[in-house]
Design an enzyme around this catalytic site. Sequence first.
Site, short mmCIF file in Angstrom:
data_model
loop_
_atom_site.label_atom_id
_atom_site.label_comp_id
_atom_site.label_asym_id
_atom_site.label_seq_id
_atom_site.Cartn_x
_atom_site.Cartn_y
_atom_site.Cartn_z
N LYS A 13 0.84 -1.22 0.00
CA LYS A 13 0.00 0.00 0.00
C LYS A 13 0.87 1.26 0.00
O LYS A 13 0.66 2.17 -0.79
CB LYS A 13 -0.92 0.03 1.24
CG LYS A 13 -1.84 -1.17 1.36
CD LYS A 13 -2.74 -1.07 2.58
CE LYS A 13 -2.04 -1.11 3.92
NZ LYS A 13 -1.33 -2.36 4.21
N ARG A 88 -9.81 0.66 8.63
CA ARG A 88 -9.36 -0.70 8.95
C ARG A 88 -10.39 -1.49 9.73
O ARG A 88 -10.15 -2.64 10.07
CB ARG A 88 -8.10 -0.61 9.81
CG ARG A 88 -6.82 -0.81 9.07
CD ARG A 88 -5.73 -0.42 10.02
NE ARG A 88 -4.57 -1.21 9.87
CZ ARG A 88 -3.45 -0.76 9.29
NH1 ARG A 88 -3.40 0.44 8.80
NH2 ARG A 88 -2.40 -1.53 9.23
N ARG A 127 12.01 -5.27 5.06
CA ARG A 127 11.74 -3.85 4.76
C ARG A 127 12.69 -2.93 5.54
O ARG A 127 12.97 -3.13 6.70
CB ARG A 127 10.30 -3.50 5.13
CG ARG A 127 10.05 -1.99 5.09
CD ARG A 127 8.61 -1.63 5.12
NE ARG A 127 7.90 -2.09 6.28
CZ ARG A 127 6.58 -1.98 6.43
NH1 ARG A 127 5.85 -1.44 5.48
NH2 ARG A 127 6.00 -2.41 7.52
N ARG A 160 11.35 -1.15 11.11
CA ARG A 160 10.24 -0.80 12.01
C ARG A 160 10.13 -1.79 13.17
O ARG A 160 10.35 -2.97 13.01
CB ARG A 160 8.92 -0.81 11.22
CG ARG A 160 8.55 0.56 10.71
CD ARG A 160 7.41 0.56 9.75
NE ARG A 160 6.21 -0.16 10.16
CZ ARG A 160 5.10 -0.18 9.44
NH1 ARG A 160 5.03 0.49 8.30
NH2 ARG A 160 4.05 -0.85 9.84
N ARG A 171 -0.38 -8.96 13.36
CA ARG A 171 -1.00 -7.95 12.47
C ARG A 171 -1.84 -8.64 11.39
O ARG A 171 -2.93 -8.17 11.05
CB ARG A 171 0.08 -7.07 11.84
CG ARG A 171 0.68 -6.07 12.82
CD ARG A 171 2.03 -5.56 12.37
NE ARG A 171 2.02 -4.84 11.12
CZ ARG A 171 3.10 -4.63 10.37
NH1 ARG A 171 4.29 -5.07 10.78
NH2 ARG A 171 3.02 -3.94 9.26
P1 AP5 Z 1 4.86 -1.52 1.88
O1 AP5 Z 1 4.54 -0.72 0.67
O2 AP5 Z 1 5.48 -0.84 3.04
O3 AP5 Z 1 3.56 -2.33 2.35
P2 AP5 Z 1 2.31 -1.81 3.19
O4 AP5 Z 1 1.12 -2.51 2.64
O5 AP5 Z 1 2.27 -0.32 3.21
O6 AP5 Z 1 2.69 -2.41 4.59
P3 AP5 Z 1 2.63 -1.79 6.06
O7 AP5 Z 1 3.35 -2.79 6.92
O8 AP5 Z 1 3.10 -0.39 6.11
O9 AP5 Z 1 1.12 -1.84 6.31
P4 AP5 Z 1 0.42 -1.90 7.64
O10 AP5 Z 1 -0.96 -1.67 7.14
O11 AP5 Z 1 0.59 -3.10 8.47
O12 AP5 Z 1 1.14 -0.76 8.49
P5 AP5 Z 1 0.71 0.68 8.90
O13 AP5 Z 1 1.91 1.52 8.92
O14 AP5 Z 1 -0.46 1.15 8.12
O15 AP5 Z 1 5.80 -2.75 1.44
C1 AP5 Z 1 6.36 -3.62 2.37
C2 AP5 Z 1 7.75 -4.10 1.88
O16 AP5 Z 1 7.59 -4.86 0.70
C3 AP5 Z 1 8.72 -2.97 1.51
O17 AP5 Z 1 10.02 -3.35 1.88
C4 AP5 Z 1 8.62 -2.85 0.00
O18 AP5 Z 1 9.81 -2.37 -0.59
C5 AP5 Z 1 8.33 -4.30 -0.38
N1 AP5 Z 1 7.49 -4.42 -1.57
C6 AP5 Z 1 6.40 -3.66 -1.90
N2 AP5 Z 1 5.87 -4.10 -3.06
C7 AP5 Z 1 6.64 -5.16 -3.45
C8 AP5 Z 1 6.60 -6.05 -4.57
N3 AP5 Z 1 5.68 -5.92 -5.52
N4 AP5 Z 1 7.54 -7.02 -4.65
C9 AP5 Z 1 8.49 -7.16 -3.69
N5 AP5 Z 1 8.58 -6.34 -2.62
C10 AP5 Z 1 7.67 -5.37 -2.49
O19 AP5 Z 1 0.17 0.45 10.39
C11 AP5 Z 1 1.05 0.14 11.44
C12 AP5 Z 1 0.26 0.06 12.75
O20 AP5 Z 1 -0.36 1.33 13.02
C13 AP5 Z 1 -0.91 -0.93 12.76
O21 AP5 Z 1 -0.49 -2.24 13.08
C14 AP5 Z 1 -1.80 -0.32 13.85
O22 AP5 Z 1 -1.31 -0.58 15.13
C15 AP5 Z 1 -1.65 1.17 13.59
N6 AP5 Z 1 -2.66 1.68 12.64
C16 AP5 Z 1 -2.41 2.23 11.43
N7 AP5 Z 1 -3.56 2.58 10.83
C17 AP5 Z 1 -4.56 2.25 11.68
C18 AP5 Z 1 -5.98 2.34 11.63
N8 AP5 Z 1 -6.60 2.84 10.55
N9 AP5 Z 1 -6.69 1.88 12.69
C19 AP5 Z 1 -6.08 1.39 13.79
N10 AP5 Z 1 -4.74 1.25 13.91
C20 AP5 Z 1 -3.98 1.69 12.85
#
Ligand code: AP5
Length: 213
Positions: A13, A88, A127, A160, A171
Site C-alpha cells: 500500500k 481498517r 523492509r 520498524r 497484524r
Molecule cells: P509496503 O509498501 O510498506 O507495504 P504496506 O502494505 O504499506 O505495509 P505496512 O506494513 O506499512 O502496512 P500496515 O498496514 O501493516 O502498516 P501501517 O503503517 O499502516 O511494502 C512492504 C515491503 O515490501 C517494503 O520493503 C517494499 O519495498 C516491499 N514491496 C512492496 N511491493 C513489493 C513487490 N511488488 N515485490 C516485492 N517487494 C515489495 O500500520 C502500522 C500500525 O499502526 C498498525 O499495526 C496499527 O497498530 C496502527 N494503525 C495504522 N492505521 C490504523 C488504523 N486505521 N486503525 C487502527 N490502527 C492503525
Amino acid sequence: MNLILLGPPGSGKGTQAKMLVEKYDIPQISTGDILRAAVKEGSPMGLKAKEYMDKGKLVPDDVVIGIIEERLKKDDCKKGFILDGFPRTLAQAEALKRLLAKKEIKLDAVISIDVDEEEVIRRLTGRRTCKNCGAMYHIIFSPPKKEGICDKCGGELYQRDDDKEETIRARLKIYKEQTAPLIEYYKMEGLLKEVQGTGEIKEIFNRIESILS
Ligand code: AP5
C-alpha cells in the site's frame, strides 16, 4: 481523485501510494505514518498508540478517526487524497462515509491489493525505511545502492519495531478478523477494485493505473 488503498500489512500500500502521489499530485494519508510520527514526538496520543502498535493491535477507532478528520481539513486534500491504511474496521469505514458525505466528497475507488501470508512475511522482515525522507527499500527485492543508506537523500535506513515475525503474524490475524470484512463492504458500495499484489512493483502500479484510467 479520492482513493482508498486496502490490503494486508506488506501488500505494498505504502509503495504504491508513493507512486500514485507522484503521478496524480495528491497527498498520501497514512494513519500508520501519522501514528509513528506521534510516537517519535512522544505526544500523549503517540504514547497511547505505541502500546497497541508494538503488539500489532489496532489503535482505538476514536483516535484514528480523529486523526483522519483533522487531516482531511487541510488544503492539500481539496484536489484529492490517497488513504493508506484507513479505514481498517467497519466502524472506521462508517465514520469515513459520514465525514465525506458532510463534506460532499465522493470516493472514486477502493483498491484492494491481495498478497499471500508468506510473501507478506518475506517482504516485511526485509523492509527498511529512510528515517529522513520515508523512502522504502527491501534488503533483497529493492535494496539501496549502499547498505543502510537511502539512495534519494543519504538518510539512515531503519527497521520498524513492528516488523518482527511474531508481530507481523499478529497484524495479519487482526487484518483477517477486522479489516478483510471491508472488502465485502466496499464491494456492496460498488467501489471495490481488486488488484493482484505479487510481481514487480512497477507491474502492480500499471495494474492500478489501468483501473484508474
Ligand atoms: P509496503 O509498501 O510498506 O507495504 P504496506 O502494505 O504499506 O505495509 P505496512 O506494513 O506499512 O502496512 P500496515 O498496514 O501493516 O502498516 P501501517 O503503517 O499502516 O511494502 C512492504 C515491503 O515490501 C517494503 O520493503 C517494499 O519495498 C516491499 N514491496 C512492496 N511491493 C513489493 C513487490 N511488488 N515485490 C516485492 N517487494 C515489495 O500500520 C502500522 C500500525 O499502526 C498498525 O499495526 C496499527 O497498530 C496502527 N494503525 C495504522 N492505521 C490504523 C488504523 N486505521 N486503525 C487502527 N490502527 C492503525
